[in-house]
Design an enzyme around this catalytic site. Structure first.
Site, PDB file in Angstrom:
ATOM      1  N   GLY A 124      39.470  35.170  29.544  1.00  0.00           N
ATOM      2  CA  GLY A 124      38.622  34.639  28.493  1.00  0.00           C
ATOM      3  C   GLY A 124      37.866  33.393  28.896  1.00  0.00           C
ATOM      4  CD  GLU A 127      33.221  29.043  25.048  1.00  0.00           C
ATOM      5  OE1 GLU A 127      34.387  28.632  25.159  1.00  0.00           O
ATOM      6  OE2 GLU A 127      32.262  28.325  24.656  1.00  0.00           O
ATOM      7  N   GLY A 131      27.466  31.110  29.691  1.00  0.00           N
ATOM      8  CA  GLY A 131      27.687  32.146  30.684  1.00  0.00           C
ATOM      9  C   GLY A 131      27.878  31.519  32.047  1.00  0.00           C
ATOM     10  CB  THR A 158      36.631  43.214  31.402  1.00  0.00           C
ATOM     11  OG1 THR A 158      35.244  43.146  31.727  1.00  0.00           O
ATOM     12  CG2 THR A 158      37.202  44.533  31.903  1.00  0.00           C
ATOM     13  CD  GLN A 335      12.350  58.876  43.052  1.00  0.00           C
ATOM     14  OE1 GLN A 335      12.863  58.291  42.097  1.00  0.00           O
ATOM     15  NE2 GLN A 335      11.131  59.354  43.028  1.00  0.00           N
ATOM     16  CD  GLU A 362      34.746  39.152  38.459  1.00  0.00           C
ATOM     17  OE1 GLU A 362      35.062  38.674  39.560  1.00  0.00           O
ATOM     18  OE2 GLU A 362      35.369  40.074  37.915  1.00  0.00           O
ATOM     19  CB  THR A 364      23.776  35.885  37.893  1.00  0.00           C
ATOM     20  OG1 THR A 364      23.455  34.544  38.293  1.00  0.00           O
ATOM     21  CG2 THR A 364      24.176  35.906  36.423  1.00  0.00           C
ATOM     22  CB  SER A 365      21.935  38.252  42.147  1.00  0.00           C
ATOM     23  OG  SER A 365      22.547  39.524  42.151  1.00  0.00           O
TER      24      SER A 365
END
Length: 383
Positions: A124, A127, A131, A158, A335, A362, A364-365
Site C-alpha cells: 500500500g 495514493e 504516484g 495489486t 502486426q 513500480e 515509470t519509464s
C-alpha cells in the site's frame, strides 16, 4: 538462452513452464474476460515453489537465488502476467520487506504464510494524488498509547481485495520522505475496506483495488522497521520489485516471439507461409532481439543481487528496457497476426494490454531514466 544457467535453474524453469502450460495458459482468455483468475491456482503455484523462492527455508520458503526467481517471473509473464503480479507483490514486495526489515516476530508470523500462499499480501504505497512522488504521501498514522491509528486512502493496489495483510506506508512525522513509516495491517481490521477496480486495460485477471483506512488501529509492534524508515523500505524493496517486472516483461516478449513464429509459419498468404515474407521476418527478428537483450539485462541484475553487489541502477535499466520492449514486441506480434491479432482469442492482444502498464508501475519509464541519469552524471534531476 541457457547461458550460465545451472542444471537446477534449468530444471525449475522447465517445471514452471510445464505447470503453467497446463494450469494457466488454457484459461487465460477466460480469466481475462471474467476479470479474475481462478484463485484455486494459487495453492498449486505455491506447491510448485513460486511463492517461496528467495525466502529462507527457516521461514518456510525454498531459499534459492535471484536468477531462479527471474526465471520464474519470466515464465509467469509468458503464461499470464496477472499471475506474475500476484506472486511478485505478495512474496516479493511484501515478503522481501518483512524479510529484510521486519522483527523476528514479524518474520515468524508472516513469512511462512506468504511463502506457502496460505495468506497473500498487498503493497500500500500509491495514493490518489501521490504516484511517482512517493515521498509526499498523505495517509497518516498517529500514536495513541501503545497503538497507531491509521487514516488514509491507497489506489491501484495489486492483490488489494485478496490480501490478508497490507503493507501500508503512512506519515508518522513531518513532511517529506523522513516522516514516513511502514505498518503491517491485517485486512480484516475494523475500518479497513478494499474496493476492487474494474475495467482495466490489461492485467484484468489480477485484483487491483482502492484501499480505505478509517481509524484503523494497529499495535506499535505492527510497525515494520524503525519509525521514519518507511520511505527507505519502500524504495529498496521496489529495486528488487523492478527485477520481477523486468523478468515478467521478458516473458511477454518471449511469448510474443513464440506466437508470432507459430502463426507466421502456419498461416499462408499469396501461396506461401507468412514467414516467407521479408517484412514479416523483420518484425520477428526485432522481437527475438528484444527477448535476448531484455533477458540478459534481467539476468545481470539478478546476478548482482546474488553476489551481494549494488544492483539498483541495473534494476532500473532492466525494468526500463524490458517494459518498453514488451510493448514493442506485442505490437509486432499483433502486426504479424494481422486482423486475427486484434481478437482476444489470439495471444498478442492480451500481451499488448498487459505490457502497457509495465511502463507505468513500480516506477515509470521516465522515473527509471532519471535514476539512470543521476547515476551517470552525479546530479539529481528530481524536484
Amino acid at each position: 538462452m541457457d547461458l550460465s544457467l545451472s542444471d537446477e535453474q534449468q530444471a525449475f524453469r522447465s517445471l514452471a513452464r510445464d505447470f503453467l502450460d497446463r494450469e494457466a495458459v488454457p484459461h487465460r482468455v477466460e480469466w481475462d474476460r471474467a476479470e479474475s483468475v481462478d484463485l484455486a491456482i494459487v495453492p498449486k503455484m505455491a506447491e510448485i515453489g513460486f511463492f517461496g523462492l528467495t525466502i529462507p527455508e527457516e521461514y518456510g520458503g525454498l531459499g534459492g537465488d535471484y536468477v531462479t526467481y527471474s526465471l520464474a517471473m519470466e515464465e509467469l509473464g509468458r503464461a499470464d502476467s496477472a499471475l506474475r503480479g500476484i506472486v511478485s507483490v505478495s512474496s516479493g514486495l511484501v515478503g522481501k520487506s518483512i524479510l529484510f526489515h521486519g522483527s523476528e516476530e514479524q518474520k515468524q508470523e508472516w513469512l511462512p504464510q506468504l511463502a506457502e500462499a496460505t495468506k497473500l499480501g498487498c503493497f500500500g504505497l500509491t495514493e490518489p494524488d501521490v504516484g511517482s512522488d512517493a515521498g509526499n504521501l498523505t495517509t497518516r498514522a498517529r500514536r495513541d498509547g501503545d497503538d497507531f491509528v491509521i487514516d488514509g486512502q491507497k489506489l491501484y493496489i495489486t492483490n488489494g481485495t485478496w490480501a490478508d495483510v497490507a503493507l501500508v506506508f503512512a506519515r508518522t512525522g513531518g513532511d517529506g520522505p523522513r516522516g514516513i513509516s511502514a505498518f503491517l495491517v491485517p485486512t480484516d481490521s475494523p475500518g479497513f475496506e478494499a474496493r476492487e477496480i474494474k475495467g482495466k486495460l490489461g492485467l484484468r485477471g489480477q485484483a487491483t483495488a482502492e484501499l480505505f483506512l478509517d481509524g484503523v488501529r494497529v499495535p506499535a509492534s505492527a510497525m515494520l522497521g524503525e519509525e521514519g524508515s518507511g520511505f527507505k523500505i519502500a524504495m529498496s524493496t521496489l529495486d528488487k520489485g523492478r527485477l520481477a517486472v523486468a523478468s515478467g516483461c521478458v516473458g511477454i516478449v518471449q511469448g510474443c516471439l513464440e506466437t508470432a513464429v507459430e502463426y507466421a509459419t502456419s498461416r499462408t498468404q499469396f501461396g506461401r507461409p507468412l514467414a516467407g515474407f521479408q517484412l514479416v521476418q523483420d518484425m520477428i527478428a526485432d522481437i527475438s532481439l528484444d527477448a535476448d537483450a531484455a533477458r540478459l539485462l534481467a539476468w545481470r541484475c539478478a546476478d548482482l543481487i546474488d553476489r551481494g553487489e549494488p544492483y539498483g541502477v541495473a534494476a532500473s535499466k532492466a525494468k526500463l528496457f524490458a517494459s518498453e520492449a514488451a510493448v514493442r514486441a506485442a505490437n509486432n506480434a499483433l502486426q504479424v497476426h494481422g486482423g486475427a491479432g486484434y481478437v482476444d482469442e489470439y495471444p498478442p492482444a492480451k500481451y499488448l494490454r498487459d505490457a502497457r502498464v509495465m511502463t507505468l508501475y513500480e516506477g515509470t519509464s521516465q522515473i527509471q531514466k532519471l535514476l539512470i541519469g543521476r547515476h551517470e552524471t552525479g546530479i539529481s534531476a528530481f524536484v
